[in-house]
Design an enzyme around this catalytic site. Structure first.
Site, short mmCIF file in Angstrom:
data_model
loop_
_atom_site.label_atom_id
_atom_site.label_comp_id
_atom_site.label_asym_id
_atom_site.label_seq_id
_atom_site.Cartn_x
_atom_site.Cartn_y
_atom_site.Cartn_z
N ASN A 163 -39.18 -18.64 -4.49
CA ASN A 163 -38.09 -19.12 -3.32
C ASN A 163 -38.64 -20.32 -3.54
O ASN A 163 -39.78 -20.63 -2.96
CB ASN A 163 -38.64 -18.28 -2.62
CG ASN A 163 -37.72 -18.93 -0.59
OD1 ASN A 163 -37.20 -19.60 -1.46
ND2 ASN A 163 -38.25 -18.63 0.15
N LYS B 170 -37.60 -23.47 -1.50
CA LYS B 170 -37.67 -23.79 -0.34
C LYS B 170 -36.54 -24.47 -0.23
O LYS B 170 -35.96 -25.38 -1.37
CB LYS B 170 -39.34 -23.84 0.65
CG LYS B 170 -39.91 -21.96 0.69
CD LYS B 170 -40.98 -22.32 1.63
CE LYS B 170 -41.72 -21.11 0.91
NZ LYS B 170 -42.41 -20.26 2.37
N GLU C 44 -38.94 -17.18 7.33
CA GLU C 44 -38.78 -18.71 8.11
C GLU C 44 -37.28 -19.19 8.91
O GLU C 44 -37.29 -20.11 9.86
CB GLU C 44 -39.02 -19.33 6.84
CG GLU C 44 -39.91 -20.07 6.58
CD GLU C 44 -40.58 -20.01 5.20
OE1 GLU C 44 -39.64 -20.72 4.65
OE2 GLU C 44 -41.67 -19.95 4.74
N GLU D 49 -42.89 -9.08 3.39
CA GLU D 49 -43.57 -10.23 3.42
C GLU D 49 -44.32 -10.46 5.19
O GLU D 49 -43.17 -10.78 5.58
CB GLU D 49 -42.12 -11.05 3.43
CG GLU D 49 -42.20 -11.55 2.23
CD GLU D 49 -41.27 -12.84 1.86
OE1 GLU D 49 -41.86 -13.35 0.38
OE2 GLU D 49 -40.17 -13.60 2.36
N SER E 44 -47.92 -15.68 0.00
CA SER E 44 -49.16 -15.86 -0.78
C SER E 44 -49.75 -15.11 -2.23
O SER E 44 -50.91 -15.26 -2.06
CB SER E 44 -50.88 -16.22 0.50
OG SER E 44 -50.36 -16.49 1.51
C1 PEP Z 1 -42.30 -17.40 0.59
O1 PEP Z 1 -41.30 -18.12 0.93
O2 PEP Z 1 -41.16 -16.23 0.43
C2 PEP Z 1 -43.48 -17.21 0.81
C3 PEP Z 1 -43.91 -15.58 -0.02
O3 PEP Z 1 -44.81 -18.07 0.59
P1 PEP Z 1 -45.97 -18.04 0.14
O4 PEP Z 1 -45.81 -17.49 -1.63
O5 PEP Z 1 -45.68 -19.37 0.09
O6 PEP Z 1 -46.36 -17.75 0.94
#
Ligand code: PEP
Length: 255
Positions: free
Chosen positions: A9, A11, A96, A166, A212
């Site tokens: 992702n 973003k 988000e 998540e 993460s």
């Molecule tokens: C995400 O955007 O779905 C995500 C898990 O971000 P990160 O890996 O940066 O925590």
């Protein structure tokens, strides 16, 4: 045997030029990775270019969101029919969008149904906040998000959804869930999917962990029974890191 899947992702990152360069780097870095479904989700404006750059690579391209209506007076929005031909998947219910942009379960469910109707695969994100976890509500929150997000779907349709667990407290914080916590939650996700559909459906669905994920923690996460893949944010912007994570999940395919 479920096929592992690793999704990126991006973003609100990458200009058109940066997205093109990243797609080309990923194409090279991921070419040795076998047995893993690979997906990248760039910003809307880069979908066409990234799709072109990845054509024939086996790396699927997805969108990060969509509007549930096909067309109309929704300034600034992008509909599902606009995505067909550019994307095969669409991330829906990302934390988000739930927490920063106020999307609720019923809107997300409408989007899931709309995406499925167009032949797009929804990547439905669920996860609890830290407050919800610390008050002992994590499993109930996630079960509620699943039931609401998949409302009105039969087992066949549910089986076409990719679910990503998540935890909100792990996204972009550098503080991934421990493999024990992630496995416990994702076992609960699969249990809930069994309840909502059918045991065979739930057993066939790849479940992604997100929050993460990085090359250092991917192998331990990939070793867990119910963690079939990862939804990766920050580390998906660095081709070598994303490839290392995908390689960790490829080991799962081989076992
Ligand atoms: C995400 O955007 O779905 C995500 C898990 O971000 P990160 O890996 O940066 O925590």
């Amino acid at each position: 045997m479920r096929t592992p899947m690793v999704a990126g992702n991006w973003k609100m990152n990458t200009t058109l030029a940066e997205a093109t360069a990243l797609a080309e780097e990923l194409r090279a870095a991921l070419s040795p990775v076998k047995g893993v479904g690979l997906l990248v989700c760039p910003p809307f404006v880069s979908l066409a270019t990234v799709s072109g750059a990845l054509a024939g690579s086996g790396i699927a391209v997805g969108a990060q969101n969509m509007h549930p209506e096909a067309k109309g007076a929704f300034t600034g929005e992008v509909s599902g029919p606009m995505l067909t031909g550019l994307a095969t998947h669409v991330i829906l219910g990302h934390s988000e969008r739930r927490h920063l942009l106020g999307e609720d379960d019923s809107l997300i469910a409408t989007k899931v149904r709309s995406a499925l109707g167009l032949g797009l695969t929804p990547v439905l994100c669920v996860g609890e906040t830290l407050v919800q976890r610390e008050s002992g509500k994590a499993e109930a929150v996630v079960a509620g998000q699943l039931a609401a997000g998949l409302a009105g779907l039969d087992a066949g349709a549910i089986g076409r959804v990719v679910v990503a667990y998540e935890p909100v407290w792990a996204i972009g914080t550098g503080r991934a869930a421990t493999p024990v916590i992630a496995q416990a939650m994702m076992g609960a996700v699969r249990y809930e999917l069994t309840r909502l559909s059918h045991v065979d459906t739930a057993q066939s669905m790849p479940l992604l962990y997100g929050g993460s994920v990085n090359p250092a923690n991917a192998a331990e996460l990939a070793a867990q029974e119910d963690i079939d893949g990862a939804l990766v944010g920050g580390a998906s912007l660095v081709a070598a890191q994303f490839a290392a994570i995908a390689t960790a999940f490829a080991a799962r395919a081989a076992r």
